[in-house]
Each structure stands twice: as structure tokens, then as C-alpha cells.
Scaffold this motif. Structure first.
Motif, PDB file in Angstrom:
ATOM      1  N   VAL A 241      38.913  17.879  19.350  1.00  0.00           N
ATOM      2  CA  VAL A 241      40.459  17.006  18.734  1.00  0.00           C
ATOM      3  C   VAL A 241      39.900  15.595  18.275  1.00  0.00           C
ATOM      4  CG1 VAL A 241      42.153  16.231  19.224  1.00  0.00           C
ATOM      5  CG2 VAL A 241      41.869  19.044  20.021  1.00  0.00           C
ATOM      6  N   LEU A 242      39.156  15.435  19.675  1.00  0.00           N
ATOM      7  CA  LEU A 242      38.630  13.689  19.031  1.00  0.00           C
ATOM      8  C   LEU A 242      38.103  13.553  17.852  1.00  0.00           C
ATOM      9  CD1 LEU A 242      38.449  12.044  22.885  1.00  0.00           C
ATOM     10  CD2 LEU A 242      40.543  11.698  21.531  1.00  0.00           C
ATOM     11  N   HIS A 243      36.791  14.165  18.054  1.00  0.00           N
ATOM     12  CA  HIS A 243      35.600  13.974  16.856  1.00  0.00           C
ATOM     13  C   HIS A 243      35.595  15.016  15.565  1.00  0.00           C
ATOM     14  CE1 HIS A 243      32.356  14.710  15.485  1.00  0.00           C
ATOM     15  NE2 HIS A 243      30.965  13.709  15.929  1.00  0.00           N
ATOM     16  N   ASP A 244      36.678  15.785  15.823  1.00  0.00           N
ATOM     17  CA  ASP A 244      36.336  16.179  14.637  1.00  0.00           C
ATOM     18  C   ASP A 244      38.065  16.234  14.042  1.00  0.00           C
ATOM     19  OD1 ASP A 244      33.917  17.770  15.346  1.00  0.00           O
ATOM     20  OD2 ASP A 244      34.908  19.420  16.113  1.00  0.00           O
ATOM     21  N   TRP A 245      39.102  16.057  14.290  1.00  0.00           N
ATOM     22  CA  TRP A 245      40.587  16.021  14.146  1.00  0.00           C
ATOM     23  C   TRP A 245      40.755  14.799  13.567  1.00  0.00           C
ATOM     24  CZ3 TRP A 245      43.303  18.767  11.145  1.00  0.00           C
ATOM     25  CH2 TRP A 245      44.576  18.313  10.970  1.00  0.00           C
ATOM     26  N   LEU A 246      40.533  14.047  14.566  1.00  0.00           N
ATOM     27  CA  LEU A 246      40.715  12.236  14.235  1.00  0.00           C
ATOM     28  C   LEU A 246      39.432  10.990  14.226  1.00  0.00           C
ATOM     29  CD1 LEU A 246      43.616  12.178  18.408  1.00  0.00           C
ATOM     30  CD2 LEU A 246      43.923  12.113  15.317  1.00  0.00           C
ATOM     31  N   GLU A 247      38.253  12.438  14.105  1.00  0.00           N
ATOM     32  CA  GLU A 247      36.844  11.918  13.882  1.00  0.00           C
ATOM     33  C   GLU A 247      37.155   9.817  14.168  1.00  0.00           C
ATOM     34  OE1 GLU A 247      37.351  10.997   9.619  1.00  0.00           O
ATOM     35  OE2 GLU A 247      37.125  12.358   8.795  1.00  0.00           O
ATOM     36  N   ALA A 248      37.032  10.614  15.922  1.00  0.00           N
ATOM     37  CA  ALA A 248      36.694   8.926  16.603  1.00  0.00           C
ATOM     38  C   ALA A 248      35.752   9.680  17.715  1.00  0.00           C
ATOM     39  CB  ALA A 248      38.157   9.237  17.930  1.00  0.00           C
ATOM     40  N   ASP A 249      35.216   8.503  18.536  1.00  0.00           N
ATOM     41  CA  ASP A 249      33.860   9.021  19.330  1.00  0.00           C
ATOM     42  C   ASP A 249      34.926   9.263  21.110  1.00  0.00           C
ATOM     43  OD1 ASP A 249      31.921   8.466  21.177  1.00  0.00           O
ATOM     44  OD2 ASP A 249      31.475   6.580  20.187  1.00  0.00           O
ATOM     45  N   ASP A 250      34.016  10.357  20.259  1.00  0.00           N
ATOM     46  CA  ASP A 250      34.871  11.553  21.561  1.00  0.00           C
ATOM     47  C   ASP A 250      33.827  10.843  23.299  1.00  0.00           C
ATOM     48  OD1 ASP A 250      32.690  12.463  20.448  1.00  0.00           O
ATOM     49  OD2 ASP A 250      32.888  14.312  21.956  1.00  0.00           O
ATOM     50  N   LYS A 251      32.642  10.641  22.919  1.00  0.00           N
ATOM     51  CA  LYS A 251      32.135  10.730  24.376  1.00  0.00           C
ATOM     52  C   LYS A 251      32.779   9.001  25.025  1.00  0.00           C
ATOM     53  CE  LYS A 251      26.973  10.256  25.784  1.00  0.00           C
ATOM     54  NZ  LYS A 251      25.637   9.937  25.773  1.00  0.00           N
ATOM     55  N   ALA A 252      32.669   7.995  23.774  1.00  0.00           N
ATOM     56  CA  ALA A 252      32.682   7.022  24.727  1.00  0.00           C
ATOM     57  C   ALA A 252      34.552   7.127  25.072  1.00  0.00           C
ATOM     58  CB  ALA A 252      33.033   5.694  23.043  1.00  0.00           C
ATOM     59  N   ILE A 253      35.232   7.728  24.703  1.00  0.00           N
ATOM     60  CA  ILE A 253      36.840   7.693  24.559  1.00  0.00           C
ATOM     61  C   ILE A 253      36.777   8.947  26.201  1.00  0.00           C
ATOM     62  CG2 ILE A 253      39.106   8.798  24.668  1.00  0.00           C
ATOM     63  CD1 ILE A 253      38.269   8.221  21.119  1.00  0.00           C
ATOM     64  N   LEU A 254      35.645   9.716  25.895  1.00  0.00           N
ATOM     65  CA  LEU A 254      36.151  10.713  27.679  1.00  0.00           C
ATOM     66  C   LEU A 254      35.495   9.971  28.278  1.00  0.00           C
ATOM     67  CD1 LEU A 254      36.502  14.279  25.927  1.00  0.00           C
ATOM     68  CD2 LEU A 254      38.302  12.646  26.634  1.00  0.00           C
ATOM     69  N   GLY A 255      34.247   9.314  28.344  1.00  0.00           N
ATOM     70  CA  GLY A 255      33.588   8.903  29.081  1.00  0.00           C
ATOM     71  C   GLY A 255      32.635   9.375  29.872  1.00  0.00           C
ATOM     72  N   ASN A 256      32.109  10.550  28.803  1.00  0.00           N
ATOM     73  CA  ASN A 256      30.627  11.821  28.627  1.00  0.00           C
ATOM     74  C   ASN A 256      30.709  12.451  27.398  1.00  0.00           C
ATOM     75  OD1 ASN A 256      29.257  13.058  30.546  1.00  0.00           O
ATOM     76  ND2 ASN A 256      30.159  13.522  32.657  1.00  0.00           N
ATOM     77  N   GLN A 257      29.882  13.404  27.587  1.00  0.00           N
ATOM     78  CA  GLN A 257      29.469  14.373  26.731  1.00  0.00           C
ATOM     79  C   GLN A 257      29.652  15.630  26.589  1.00  0.00           C
ATOM     80  OE1 GLN A 257      28.232  13.140  22.901  1.00  0.00           O
ATOM     81  NE2 GLN A 257      29.642  15.052  23.360  1.00  0.00           N
ATOM     82  N   PHE A 258      31.634  16.384  26.083  1.00  0.00           N
ATOM     83  CA  PHE A 258      31.508  18.169  26.862  1.00  0.00           C
ATOM     84  C   PHE A 258      31.426  18.403  25.150  1.00  0.00           C
ATOM     85  CE2 PHE A 258      33.351  14.983  29.463  1.00  0.00           C
ATOM     86  CZ  PHE A 258      34.006  15.452  30.283  1.00  0.00           C
ATOM     87  N   GLU A 259      30.359  18.805  25.494  1.00  0.00           N
ATOM     88  CA  GLU A 259      30.662  20.425  24.093  1.00  0.00           C
ATOM     89  C   GLU A 259      31.337  20.527  23.220  1.00  0.00           C
ATOM     90  OE1 GLU A 259      28.346  24.840  23.531  1.00  0.00           O
ATOM     91  OE2 GLU A 259      28.720  24.472  25.296  1.00  0.00           O
ATOM     92  N   ARG A 260      31.882  20.730  22.122  1.00  0.00           N
ATOM     93  CA  ARG A 260      32.543  20.401  21.174  1.00  0.00           C
ATOM     94  C   ARG A 260      32.890  21.700  20.977  1.00  0.00           C
ATOM     95  NH1 ARG A 260      30.495  15.407  19.948  1.00  0.00           N
ATOM     96  NH2 ARG A 260      29.946  16.409  18.353  1.00  0.00           N
ATOM     97  N   LEU A 261      33.997  22.831  20.259  1.00  0.00           N
ATOM     98  CA  LEU A 261      34.261  23.931  20.133  1.00  0.00           C
ATOM     99  C   LEU A 261      34.376  23.560  18.032  1.00  0.00           C
ATOM    100  CD1 LEU A 261      37.627  24.878  21.537  1.00  0.00           C
ATOM    101  CD2 LEU A 261      35.061  25.299  22.117  1.00  0.00           C
ATOM    102  N   LYS A 262      33.057  24.957  17.732  1.00  0.00           N
ATOM    103  CA  LYS A 262      32.577  24.081  16.314  1.00  0.00           C
ATOM    104  C   LYS A 262      33.462  25.017  15.455  1.00  0.00           C
ATOM    105  CE  LYS A 262      27.131  24.378  17.910  1.00  0.00           C
ATOM    106  NZ  LYS A 262      25.847  25.062  17.757  1.00  0.00           N
ATOM    107  N   GLY A 263      33.654  25.178  14.374  1.00  0.00           N
ATOM    108  CA  GLY A 263      34.768  24.970  13.325  1.00  0.00           C
ATOM    109  C   GLY A 263      35.935  24.937  14.096  1.00  0.00           C
ATOM    110  N   LEU A 264      36.443  24.352  14.510  1.00  0.00           N
ATOM    111  CA  LEU A 264      37.791  24.832  15.448  1.00  0.00           C
ATOM    112  C   LEU A 264      38.913  24.521  14.021  1.00  0.00           C
ATOM    113  CD1 LEU A 264      39.581  26.320  16.596  1.00  0.00           C
ATOM    114  CD2 LEU A 264      39.831  24.002  18.408  1.00  0.00           C
ATOM    115  N   VAL A 265      38.694  22.754  14.003  1.00  0.00           N
ATOM    116  CA  VAL A 265      39.381  21.600  13.264  1.00  0.00           C
ATOM    117  C   VAL A 265      38.421  21.213  11.908  1.00  0.00           C
ATOM    118  CG1 VAL A 265      41.286  21.931  15.051  1.00  0.00           C
ATOM    119  CG2 VAL A 265      39.483  20.536  14.096  1.00  0.00           C
TER     120      VAL A 265
END
Length: 403
Positions: free
Chosen positions: A379-403
Motif C-alpha cells: 500500500v505504501l509503495h504501490d498506492w501512496l508512492e512512499a518509501d515503504d522500507k524507510a517507513i516500516l524500518g525493514n524490507q517486506f516482500e510486496r504483493l505484485k500487481g495488487l494496486v
């Protein structure tokens, strides 16, 4: 005893629930959050189901004998009006309007969403979901608050995150910035028209980093936000019929804010009462009916105004319930649960992963298939176009092609 200006500021409901900037912390301010109009106008609406909603009686595995074996009297039978979806799952009979959105390709279901080493405490598990932490990690900020932090240089307005409620959730609290909690823009504006508040809000900070000066700044920005929301929200008054419930009123207010053009990126709304240890079916049925009817009206409202394609609704609860019913015809605290996604911009619809595995339980509870932080990252990366790793403090595998 007379109230001093300092005492007032320290105890003010406004000051405690609104923007507060401490004299430290700056990790995310380098990113800059795009204005709503510059990020393809996308916004996120989070709906929190408080109390731990029973996911197995929400999205029902009605063709799985293990479900009825674990719930001989609480399991909902197909003859009761289960609303068939795919993969041998069906919505609770009370969820007719959400079934309509599902059929229109505007709803998706993620099953068995959770996290490792789940906590069955309402408060702790809600903290984990709201902060986006691991179960052994304690954070004082929320995942959406840290998202708001990322906009500090270019977006100095508290109303970028709005919670339609009396108090602000941890989810909306960042290190540098916080969202704004209000039930109604008009009443919120009236509150700031108090002569004493108006006088104090005009005071200029002394330029130091004292708590008091920051509270002056808070009050001034709050008054400014209240004026903006009061004026802007006059643009659109909903003609759509909503259920006469608190949740209905709050989502109607949310729709009016969105359709009026308020430039907020994140909205947060709650529906509580899902802690169904006793006589679950009646209580949960009423709540799910309210949830379904209100979200149906909300979707209709946004569709008529042309805003549904740019809005993503995420519905979650802090945990699910145990697979087996208890002796009081209810269920006790469990672990993994389903998450619903609604919106006209979904690229994947329907049932997105496998049904809950009732054969491979962990101590009588569902094992999680999907870490909720992978959903947040998406949601952070693909929908809100934010830096998900910086916000969550870690890299989590994103769900491809969801939004």
C-alpha cells in the motif's frame, strides 16, 4: 484556582490530540510527500474493526467439514443464506452490499493475514498492527504517522491525515507529525472559535525548542486546519442514505470530506464491538451488517462523485478468533484473520490467496499465510508512492500487481 495559559495548553484536548513536534527525530523528513494532486490523487481509508472480528464467520469456509466440526452450533450453514464467493468461501449472510461490490470487481479478500508469534491481547496486538512492528518490538509511532512524517518539508498541514473519531490512534502518530482527530468539521471549527483559543493561537513562538512554544505552534496550525476543513467541507453534502449508526455517520463525514476536495491522503475510521466471547452470531451479524451497509453507501457516494477509483479502503482487525467455538456459543481470541480491500483501482479482485488451512493449525489457531507488513509495504509503495522500507524500518516482500 485560575487557569494559566501554560496549564490550559498542557491539558487542552486540542493539544493532546493534534500535531505535536518534539525537538528531535528527523529520519524521514528527507523524502517529501507529494501533494494529493501530484500522486495521481490517491488516498487511503483504513477501517479498524476493534475487538478481534471472527474472520471464519465473516468469510466462511462453508464447504469444509472441519469448520463445522470445530463449530457445531456456531458454524453458519449454507441454508442460512451464505453469499457464495470463490474457492468454496462465502460472505456472512449480513454482508449483502459487500457481496455486490465483490461481484462488481471492486473488492478483494486476503485470508490468514497475521504475523509470527502472535499476541492475543487486544491492546498489544492492536499496537502491533497500528505501529507495524514485530511482536517483540515496541514502537511509539504508527505506520501511517511515519508516512505523514515523510512529508514534513513540503506539506506542513495536520489535515493530511484525518481520523474521524474523538481521539487519535497510534497508527496516525508519527515522530514529527500527527494526524488530526475530529468527529465533525463544523463542531471542530466551533471549538477553535473560543476567544481564549483564538488569542493564544495568535501568539508567536519565542523561537526556542521548548514544549510550550511547540504547543503554541500546534494550536495555531490546528486553528488553521479547522478553518480549512470547515470551509472546504461545505462544498459537498452527501445525498446518499447511510445507516443511522455512529459508524455510518463517521463514514458519511469521511465521504463528504473526500468529495469536497479536502487534500488529505489518509483517513482512519473504527467500528468496535467484535469481542464476541458470548452469543456471537447475533452480535457479529449486526456489526457485519452495519459494516457492509455503510461501506456500500460509502462506495456509492464516492462513485457518484468520481472518487472511488482513487480511493483504497483497507479493513482489518487486530486478530481473528480461535477456530473452535467456546462453551458460551462464542469464540475466544485467536490469531490470523482476513483483510478486505475495496476500491475502483484494485488490479486484483476476488479471493487473492488460499482459504484458511483448518487442517494445519498451531495450538488450535490459524497459521498466518501473509505478514500484514507485506500488505502495508504494498500500500505504501504501490498506492501512496512512499518509501515503504524507510517507513516500516525493514524490507517486506510486496504483493505484485495488487494496486
Amino acid at each position: 484556582m485560575p487557569t494559566t495559559r501554560r496549564d490550559f495548553l498542557k491539558t487542552s484536548v486540542l493539544a493532546s490530540s493534534l500535531l505535536f513536534v518534539p525537538s528531535f527525530l528527523h529520519a524521514l523528513d528527507r523524502q517529501g510527500l507529494k501533494d494529493l494532486r501530484d500522486a495521481r490523487g490517491r488516498r487511503l481509508v483504513v477501517v479498524q474493526l476493534g475487538g478481534g472480528n471472527d474472520g471464519l464467520n465473516t468469510v466462511i469456509p462453508y464447504r469444509n467439514d472441519l469448520y463445522y466440526k470445530a463449530r457445531p452450533t456456531l458454524g453458519i450453514r449454507e441454508t442460512s443464506g451464505i453469499l457464495a464467493l470463490d474457492k468454496d468461501l462465502g460472505f456472512n449472510p449480513a454482508m449483502t452490499r459487500l457481496k455486490g461490490l465483490y461481484d462488481q470487481g471492486q473488492l478483494a479478500v486476503l485470508n490468514s493475514v497475521g504475523y509470527p508469534n502472535p499476541d492475543r491481547s487486544h491492546f498489544r496486538s492492536m499496537d502491533i498492527w497500528q505501529s507495524g512492528s514485530a511482536s517483540d518490538q515496541y514502537l511509539s509511532t504508527g505506520w501511517l504517522g511515519r508516512y505523514l512524517d515523510s512529508n514534513c518539508p513540503s506539506c506542513p498541514t495536520a489535515y493530511n491525515g484525518l481520523e474521524v473519531d474523538d481521539t487519535l490512534s497510534l497508527a496516525m502518530k508519527g515522530d514529527l507529525r500527527k494526524g488530526l482527530a475530529l468527529k465533525n468539521p463544523d463542531r471542530f471549527h466551533q471549538l477553535t472559535q473560543n476567544q481564549f483559543i483564538k488569542q493564544v493561537s495568535r501568539q508567536q513562538p519565542a523561537g526556542t525548542l521548548s514544549e510550550l512554544d511547540y504547543l503554541y505552534k500546534t494550536l495555531a496550525e490546528t486553528s488553521s486546519s479547522a478553518d480549512y476543513l470547515h470551509q472546504t467541507s461545505k462544498v459537498y453534502k452527501s445525498a446518499v442514505a447511510y445507516p443511522n449508526s455512529e459508524f455510518g455517520r463517521n463514514l458519511k463525514t469521511t465521504a463528504e470530506l473526500i468529495n469536497s476536495g479536502v487534500g488529505s491522503r489518509v483517513f482512519y475510521v473504527s467500528l468496535t464491538g467484535f469481542d464476541t466471547h458470548v452469543r456471537q452470531q447475533e452480535q457479529q451479524g449486526k456489526l457485519l451488517g452495519d459494516l457492509s451497509d455503510v461501506l456500500g453507501s460509502f462506495a456509492e457516494d464516492l462513485q457518484k462523485a468520481g472518487n472511488f477509483d482513487d480511493t483504497l479502503v483497507l479493513v482489518f482487525s487486530e486478530f481473528g478468533r480461535r477456530v473452535s467455538q467456546n462453551a458460551s456459543n462464542g469464540t475466544d481470541h485467536g490469531t490470523a484473520n482476513n483483510v478486505l480491500l475495496l476500491g475502483g483501482g484494485l488490479k486484483q479482485r476476488g479471493i487473492l490467496n488460499n482459504a484458511p488451512d483448518l487442517q494445519n493449525l498451531l495450538d488450535g489457531d490459524l497459521r498466518h499465510q501473509l505478514d500484514f507488513r507485506s500488505l502495508y509495504a504494498t500500500v505504501l509503495h504501490d498506492w501512496l508512492e512512499a518509501d515503504d522500507k524507510a517507513i516500516l524500518g525493514n524490507q517486506f516482500e510486496r504483493l505484485k500487481g495488487l494496486v
